[in-house]
Design an enzyme around this catalytic site. Structure first.
Site, PDB file in Angstrom:
ATOM      1  N   ARG A 140      40.931  45.773 -37.599  1.00  0.00           N
ATOM      2  CA  ARG A 140      39.980  46.035 -38.689  1.00  0.00           C
ATOM      3  C   ARG A 140      38.668  45.729 -38.040  1.00  0.00           C
ATOM      4  O   ARG A 140      38.717  44.464 -37.862  1.00  0.00           O
ATOM      5  CB  ARG A 140      40.169  45.497 -40.134  1.00  0.00           C
ATOM      6  CG  ARG A 140      41.398  46.153 -40.758  1.00  0.00           C
ATOM      7  CD  ARG A 140      40.995  47.670 -41.122  1.00  0.00           C
ATOM      8  NE  ARG A 140      41.958  48.478 -42.117  1.00  0.00           N
ATOM      9  CZ  ARG A 140      42.755  49.155 -41.650  1.00  0.00           C
ATOM     10  NH1 ARG A 140      42.953  49.528 -40.122  1.00  0.00           N
ATOM     11  NH2 ARG A 140      43.744  49.794 -42.327  1.00  0.00           N
TER      12      ARG A 140
ATOM     13  N   GLU B 127      31.966  51.059 -40.610  1.00  0.00           N
ATOM     14  CA  GLU B 127      32.606  52.307 -40.083  1.00  0.00           C
ATOM     15  C   GLU B 127      32.455  53.480 -41.131  1.00  0.00           C
ATOM     16  O   GLU B 127      32.318  53.328 -42.143  1.00  0.00           O
ATOM     17  CB  GLU B 127      34.109  51.922 -40.128  1.00  0.00           C
ATOM     18  CG  GLU B 127      34.804  52.336 -39.081  1.00  0.00           C
ATOM     19  CD  GLU B 127      36.303  51.783 -38.910  1.00  0.00           C
ATOM     20  OE1 GLU B 127      36.990  52.454 -39.382  1.00  0.00           O
ATOM     21  OE2 GLU B 127      36.256  50.887 -38.157  1.00  0.00           O
TER      22      GLU B 127
ATOM     23  N   HIS C  88      38.179  54.853 -34.762  1.00  0.00           N
ATOM     24  CA  HIS C  88      39.421  54.694 -35.539  1.00  0.00           C
ATOM     25  C   HIS C  88      40.485  55.531 -35.663  1.00  0.00           C
ATOM     26  O   HIS C  88      40.739  56.121 -36.299  1.00  0.00           O
ATOM     27  CB  HIS C  88      38.930  54.345 -37.018  1.00  0.00           C
ATOM     28  CG  HIS C  88      39.928  53.465 -37.881  1.00  0.00           C
ATOM     29  ND1 HIS C  88      39.529  52.531 -38.832  1.00  0.00           N
ATOM     30  CD2 HIS C  88      41.090  53.465 -37.699  1.00  0.00           C
ATOM     31  CE1 HIS C  88      40.503  51.958 -39.413  1.00  0.00           C
ATOM     32  NE2 HIS C  88      41.611  52.264 -38.725  1.00  0.00           N
TER      33      HIS C  88
END
Ligand code: DGY
Length: 328
Positions: free
Chosen positions: A240, A269, A288
């Site tokens: 993360r 993000e 991601h």
């Protein structure tokens, strides 16, 4: 009897939607964008189950709205930092994630980033496309070897272990740091335990982050930690974004405190196109995509769907995060 209502917050692989549609009244939010907050809240009030993704904030407000009707929130990800698990439990709402099915795919991506940054794959590709590769030079694009080097894995869960297995194929020495020691992994695979984070950082040519995001791991890698790494070291993060302090990372990469970074996750993000990290050539950033193989994304969606159906039928959920709510 009316069928239970299920809301899916994104278009997901059809197999999973078919599974749900066969036994429920299904609504799928169209398109690839996440639904606006008011839609999410209204569906929490009016549905028996929700299938969510990491971009959906499943917080106290939403769970309180669902109290009474909403029985399960199935998050289509192994990470569940977007779900307030404590509130879910308080409101008697089951929550689930999708462990195991994405372990190997995510480990593959971590290794892809290790290789891409060390061997300057993306930089080279960019130059070739821009017509800037004019002749072969002995030291152009020369980076460190991956084979025979030392890797430290931060967080020796299932994904960390799969990365270790890949590293052994590259004859790497593998160390790990984790609050929980894994004697079996040490015996079976020869990974070496570091008693603290600084030891794991100091020893490594490559550091790969595999911890969940919790209050304890937020900015676990900051300026102090980056300064402990070798100036030749490369940091890879596929867990993360907020586990790494991006400002500190940018400065460390800019100032040669470490040599490079491969990031599949960032804070924020998506990372804005004008973020300073994107001005550096020694960083590779992917959007991601740790679990983004077709088979794995399908398996994740199917597992989330199975969790929903099991909960709605009062059966054992395959991967429930708060099983204490099930017998209430
Ligand atoms: C996860 O599963 O937690 C990933 O980050 C999203 O696939």
């Amino acid at each position: 009897m009316p069928q239970p209502r299920v809301f899916v917050t994104r278009r997901l692989p059809q197999e999973a939607l078919d599974l749900l549609a066969a036994e429920t009244e299904l609504e799928v939010w169209p398109g690839d964008e996440h639904p606006p907050r008011d839609v999410l809240l209204s569906r929490a009030r009016g549905c028996d189950a929700m299938l969510t993704t990491i971009e959906d904030r499943i917080d106290e407000e939403l769970l309180a709205a669902g109290k009474g009707r909403l029985k399960v929130v199935a998050n289509c990800a192994v990470g569940f930092d977007n779900v307030d698990l404590q509130s879910a439990t308080q409101h008697g709402i089951a929550a689930s994630n999708t462990p195991q099915v994405l372990t190997k795919t995510t480990a593959d991506l971590a290794f892809a980033l290790i290789l891409a940054v060390a061997r300057r794959v993306v930089e080279g590709d960019r130059d070739v496309r821009a017509g800037q590769w004019n002749h072969w030079r002995p030291f152009a694009y020369a980076g460190p070897d991956v084979h025979g080097s030392t890797l430290s894995i931060l967080g020796m869960g299932q994904i960390g272990l799969e990365v270790a297995k890949r590293a052994f194929g590259f004859e790497m020495a593998v160390y790990y740091y984790d609050p929980i020691r894994r004697p079996e992994a040490e015996r079976q695979y020869g990974v070496r335990f570091c008693h603290d984070l600084p030891s794991a950082l100091k020893v490594a040519d490559f550091v790969s982050v595999h911890t969940p995001l919790t209050p304890e791991t937020r900015h676990m890698i900051g300026q102090k930690e980056l300064r402990l790494m070798k100036p030749t070291a490369i940091l890879v993060n596929t867990s993360r974004g907020p586990v790494v302090d991006n400002t500190a990372l940018y400065e460390a990469l800019r100032d040669g405190i470490i040599a490079g970074a491969g990031l599949d996750v960032t804070e924020p993000e998506p990372i804005p196109a004008d973020h300073p990290l994107l001005s550096l050539s020694n960083v590779v950033i992917t959007p991601h995509i740790g679990s983004a193989s077709l088979a794995t994304r399908t398996a994740m969606a199917l597992l989330a769907a199975r969790n929903i159906l099991a909960r709605l039928k009062g059966e054992d959920m395959p991967t429930c995060l708060n099983p204490e709510v099930l017998n209430r």
